[in-house]
Design a protein around this motif. Structure first.
Motif, PDB file in Angstrom:
ATOM      1  N   GLY A  68       7.667   4.069  -5.098  1.00 50.47           N
ATOM      2  CA  GLY A  68       5.919   4.249  -5.335  1.00 50.47           C
ATOM      3  C   GLY A  68       5.590   3.194  -4.642  1.00 50.47           C
ATOM      4  O   GLY A  68       4.118   3.544  -3.962  1.00 50.47           O
ATOM      5  N   SER A  69       6.138   2.576  -3.022  1.00 47.82           N
ATOM      6  CA  SER A  69       5.655   2.472  -2.438  1.00 47.82           C
ATOM      7  C   SER A  69       6.112   2.482  -0.902  1.00 47.82           C
ATOM      8  O   SER A  69       6.864   3.572  -1.346  1.00 47.82           O
ATOM      9  CB  SER A  69       6.813   0.799  -1.614  1.00 47.82           C
ATOM     10  N   HIS A  70       4.946   2.565   0.385  1.00 47.20           N
ATOM     11  CA  HIS A  70       5.000   3.041   0.885  1.00 47.20           C
ATOM     12  C   HIS A  70       6.379   3.061   1.667  1.00 47.20           C
ATOM     13  O   HIS A  70       6.641   2.407   2.135  1.00 47.20           O
ATOM     14  CB  HIS A  70       3.675   3.539   1.631  1.00 47.20           C
ATOM     15  N   SER A  71       6.485   4.392   2.977  1.00 45.57           N
ATOM     16  CA  SER A  71       7.155   3.527   4.528  1.00 45.57           C
ATOM     17  C   SER A  71       6.428   4.355   5.168  1.00 45.57           C
ATOM     18  O   SER A  71       5.189   5.200   5.340  1.00 45.57           O
ATOM     19  CB  SER A  71       8.618   3.867   3.470  1.00 45.57           C
ATOM     20  N   ILE A  72       6.985   4.207   6.962  1.00 48.60           N
ATOM     21  CA  ILE A  72       6.160   4.855   7.813  1.00 48.60           C
ATOM     22  C   ILE A  72       8.041   5.889   8.368  1.00 48.60           C
ATOM     23  O   ILE A  72       9.208   5.814   8.328  1.00 48.60           O
ATOM     24  CB  ILE A  72       6.239   3.799   9.134  1.00 48.60           C
ATOM     25  N   TYR A  73       7.139   7.411   8.147  1.00 54.90           N
ATOM     26  CA  TYR A  73       8.521   8.016   8.675  1.00 54.90           C
ATOM     27  C   TYR A  73       8.511   8.488  10.217  1.00 54.90           C
ATOM     28  O   TYR A  73       7.308   8.362  10.576  1.00 54.90           O
ATOM     29  CB  TYR A  73       8.070   9.345   8.105  1.00 54.90           C
ATOM     30  N   LEU A  74       8.852   8.479  11.188  1.00 55.37           N
ATOM     31  CA  LEU A  74       9.031   9.096  12.749  1.00 55.37           C
ATOM     32  C   LEU A  74       9.399   9.735  12.478  1.00 55.37           C
ATOM     33  O   LEU A  74      10.542  10.198  13.112  1.00 55.37           O
ATOM     34  CB  LEU A  74       9.888   7.696  13.356  1.00 55.37           C
ATOM     35  N   PRO A  75       8.462  11.600  13.037  1.00 58.24           N
ATOM     36  CA  PRO A  75       9.379  13.146  13.228  1.00 58.24           C
ATOM     37  C   PRO A  75      10.058  12.135  14.864  1.00 58.24           C
ATOM     38  O   PRO A  75      10.887  13.548  14.811  1.00 58.24           O
ATOM     39  CB  PRO A  75       7.592  13.087  13.532  1.00 58.24           C
ATOM     40  N   GLU A  76       9.292  11.866  15.640  1.00 65.25           N
ATOM     41  CA  GLU A  76      10.384  12.225  16.574  1.00 65.25           C
ATOM     42  C   GLU A  76      11.884  11.528  16.657  1.00 65.25           C
ATOM     43  O   GLU A  76      12.647  12.224  16.822  1.00 65.25           O
ATOM     44  CB  GLU A  76       9.312  10.786  17.241  1.00 65.25           C
ATOM     45  N   ILE A  77      12.651  10.623  15.723  1.00 62.62           N
ATOM     46  CA  ILE A  77      13.285  10.848  15.455  1.00 62.62           C
ATOM     47  C   ILE A  77      14.037  10.681  14.340  1.00 62.62           C
ATOM     48  O   ILE A  77      15.259  10.179  14.136  1.00 62.62           O
ATOM     49  CB  ILE A  77      14.202   9.053  15.947  1.00 62.62           C
ATOM     50  N   ASN A  78      13.521  11.524  13.489  1.00 65.14           N
ATOM     51  CA  ASN A  78      13.347  12.101  12.089  1.00 65.14           C
ATOM     52  C   ASN A  78      14.354  10.906  11.071  1.00 65.14           C
ATOM     53  O   ASN A  78      15.009  10.951  10.519  1.00 65.14           O
ATOM     54  CB  ASN A  78      14.750  13.222  12.021  1.00 65.14           C
ATOM     55  N   ARG A 135       3.811   6.028  19.120  1.00 69.15           N
ATOM     56  CA  ARG A 135       4.630   6.877  18.131  1.00 69.15           C
ATOM     57  C   ARG A 135       3.643   7.566  17.378  1.00 69.15           C
ATOM     58  O   ARG A 135       3.223   7.023  16.713  1.00 69.15           O
ATOM     59  CB  ARG A 135       5.688   6.029  17.657  1.00 69.15           C
ATOM     60  N   GLU A 136       4.268   9.121  17.277  1.00 69.68           N
ATOM     61  CA  GLU A 136       3.859   9.145  15.811  1.00 69.68           C
ATOM     62  C   GLU A 136       4.617   9.148  14.607  1.00 69.68           C
ATOM     63  O   GLU A 136       5.568   8.534  14.834  1.00 69.68           O
ATOM     64  CB  GLU A 136       3.555  10.518  16.267  1.00 69.68           C
ATOM     65  N   THR A 137       3.229   8.720  13.445  1.00 62.04           N
ATOM     66  CA  THR A 137       3.466   8.126  12.601  1.00 62.04           C
ATOM     67  C   THR A 137       3.320   8.077  10.983  1.00 62.04           C
ATOM     68  O   THR A 137       2.144   9.129  11.238  1.00 62.04           O
ATOM     69  CB  THR A 137       3.437   6.035  12.487  1.00 62.04           C
ATOM     70  N   LYS A 138       3.544   8.550   9.606  1.00 56.34           N
ATOM     71  CA  LYS A 138       3.272   9.518   8.665  1.00 56.34           C
ATOM     72  C   LYS A 138       3.549   8.387   7.589  1.00 56.34           C
ATOM     73  O   LYS A 138       4.898   8.079   7.445  1.00 56.34           O
ATOM     74  CB  LYS A 138       4.531  10.564   8.448  1.00 56.34           C
ATOM     75  N   ILE A 139       2.506   8.008   6.860  1.00 54.93           N
ATOM     76  CA  ILE A 139       3.218   7.791   5.410  1.00 54.93           C
ATOM     77  C   ILE A 139       3.640   8.353   4.133  1.00 54.93           C
ATOM     78  O   ILE A 139       3.075   8.839   4.246  1.00 54.93           O
ATOM     79  CB  ILE A 139       1.577   6.828   5.003  1.00 54.93           C
ATOM     80  N   ILE A 140       4.718   7.816   4.348  1.00 59.08           N
ATOM     81  CA  ILE A 140       5.241   8.650   3.206  1.00 59.08           C
ATOM     82  C   ILE A 140       5.694   7.576   1.797  1.00 59.08           C
ATOM     83  O   ILE A 140       5.426   6.528   1.403  1.00 59.08           O
ATOM     84  CB  ILE A 140       7.080   8.647   3.295  1.00 59.08           C
ATOM     85  N   THR A 141       6.110   8.187   0.745  1.00 57.47           N
ATOM     86  CA  THR A 141       5.702   7.784  -0.871  1.00 57.47           C
ATOM     87  C   THR A 141       7.103   7.470  -0.995  1.00 57.47           C
ATOM     88  O   THR A 141       8.399   8.048  -1.280  1.00 57.47           O
ATOM     89  CB  THR A 141       5.336   7.964  -1.929  1.00 57.47           C
ATOM     90  N   THR A 142       7.943   6.293  -1.528  1.00 54.13           N
ATOM     91  CA  THR A 142       9.659   5.758  -1.648  1.00 54.13           C
ATOM     92  C   THR A 142       9.368   6.373  -3.014  1.00 54.13           C
ATOM     93  O   THR A 142       8.493   6.453  -4.440  1.00 54.13           O
ATOM     94  CB  THR A 142      10.077   4.976  -0.915  1.00 54.13           C
ATOM     95  N   GLU A 143      10.929   5.909  -3.734  1.00 49.53           N
ATOM     96  CA  GLU A 143      10.812   6.312  -5.185  1.00 49.53           C
ATOM     97  C   GLU A 143      10.478   5.265  -5.957  1.00 49.53           C
ATOM     98  O   GLU A 143      10.335   5.055  -6.984  1.00 49.53           O
ATOM     99  CB  GLU A 143      12.673   6.671  -5.862  1.00 49.53           C
ATOM    100  N   SER A 150      12.821   7.140   8.576  1.00 47.13           N
ATOM    101  CA  SER A 150      11.886   6.746   7.952  1.00 47.13           C
ATOM    102  C   SER A 150      12.917   5.060   8.542  1.00 47.13           C
ATOM    103  O   SER A 150      13.616   4.335   8.457  1.00 47.13           O
ATOM    104  CB  SER A 150      12.011   6.319   7.037  1.00 47.13           C
ATOM    105  N   TYR A 151      11.294   3.937   8.273  1.00 46.64           N
ATOM    106  CA  TYR A 151      11.922   2.485   8.143  1.00 46.64           C
ATOM    107  C   TYR A 151      12.564   1.676   6.798  1.00 46.64           C
ATOM    108  O   TYR A 151      12.586   0.982   6.725  1.00 46.64           O
ATOM    109  CB  TYR A 151      10.009   1.990   8.075  1.00 46.64           C
TER     110      TYR A 151
END
Length: 229
Positions: free
Chosen positions: A13-23, A3-11, A25-26
């Motif tokens: 300060g820790s990361h999560s993964i965002y999946l554009p395909e289904i809009n 899957r296409e994945t993007k690392i994002i930063t949550t409030e 995040s983990y």
């Protein structure tokens, strides 16, 4: 296909993964690390242990290995508590090394986790579909499969960390839940970030007893349900 994945930063300060395909995040945008600690460790693993001391190993079943955060925090809990945990997790779409190795969970609270940092990547890198001891107190089996195809073993603690019912309604169907509840041991606990009314009704219909517990940051409530002993 990955899957296409993007690392994002949550409030927090820790990361999560965002999946554009289904809009989707983990984790919660209010804090991935805080959400996992609150829902799965504090109100799941720790709560079960408080009620069931002496019954070991604690058998955890996680729906959605994802970033590996819940498994890693459970390993730390097992080591620090010196309580054996047998952890079974499923994931149909494992993250690529370039993604999981860039996640920042091991730096969020180094005063707490620094002695266990190396285990994070080891959890991801270990073979799928083959259980093994990761530490003296933590055994794990990762199955590369869907919930529909998964083999379930006796369960004490359910970490239900699938995508939301709006994104993956099939995983939240009562028939899927029934299979998990049937595998739960007496006094087992089911925890999830989701607080949907239909989920709660279905868990009650399957014989579980709901608690009223606060949600993680950004959520008023979550769901925790116990299987009567």
């Amino acid at each position: 296909m990955a899957r296409e994945t993007k690392i994002i930063t949550t409030e927090d300060g820790s990361h999560s993964i965002y999946l554009p395909e289904i809009n989707e995040s983990y984790h919660s945008s209010h804090g991935a690390y805080r959400e996992s600690v609150h829902v799965f460790i504090l109100y799941g693993l720790e709560a079960w242990f408080a009620r069931n001391r002496g019954k070991f190993p604690i058998r955890v079943f996680e729906v959605g290995f994802g970033t590996g955060l819940n498994a890693w925090l459970s390993l730390i809990w097992a080591e620090q508590s010196q309580v054996p945990v047998a952890y079974h997790t499923i994931e149909p779409f494992p993250l690529e090394k370039e993604i999981y190795s860039a996640l920042n969970y091991t730096t969020v609270d180094e005063s707490f986790t620094i002695h266990y940092n190396a285990y994070f990547n080891r959890l991801h890198a270990m073979e799928w579909d083959l259980g093994k001891p990761m530490t003296e107190f933590f055994n794990i089996k990762k199955d590369k499969t869907t919930l529909q195809e998964a083999t379930l073993y006796p369960i004490d603690v359910v970490f239900f960390d699938a995508f939301s019912p709006k994104k993956q309604p099939e995983l939240w169907h009562i028939d899927m839940l029934r299979d998990i509840v049937d595998a739960m041991n007496p006094n087992g606990v089911f925890v999830t970030y989701c607080a949907a009314a239909q989920l709660k009704r279905d868990l009650q219909a399957l014989g579980l007893v709901l608690d009223q517990v606060p949600g993680p940051p950004g959520k008023k409530e979550m769901t925790r349900a116990w299987k009567p002993g």
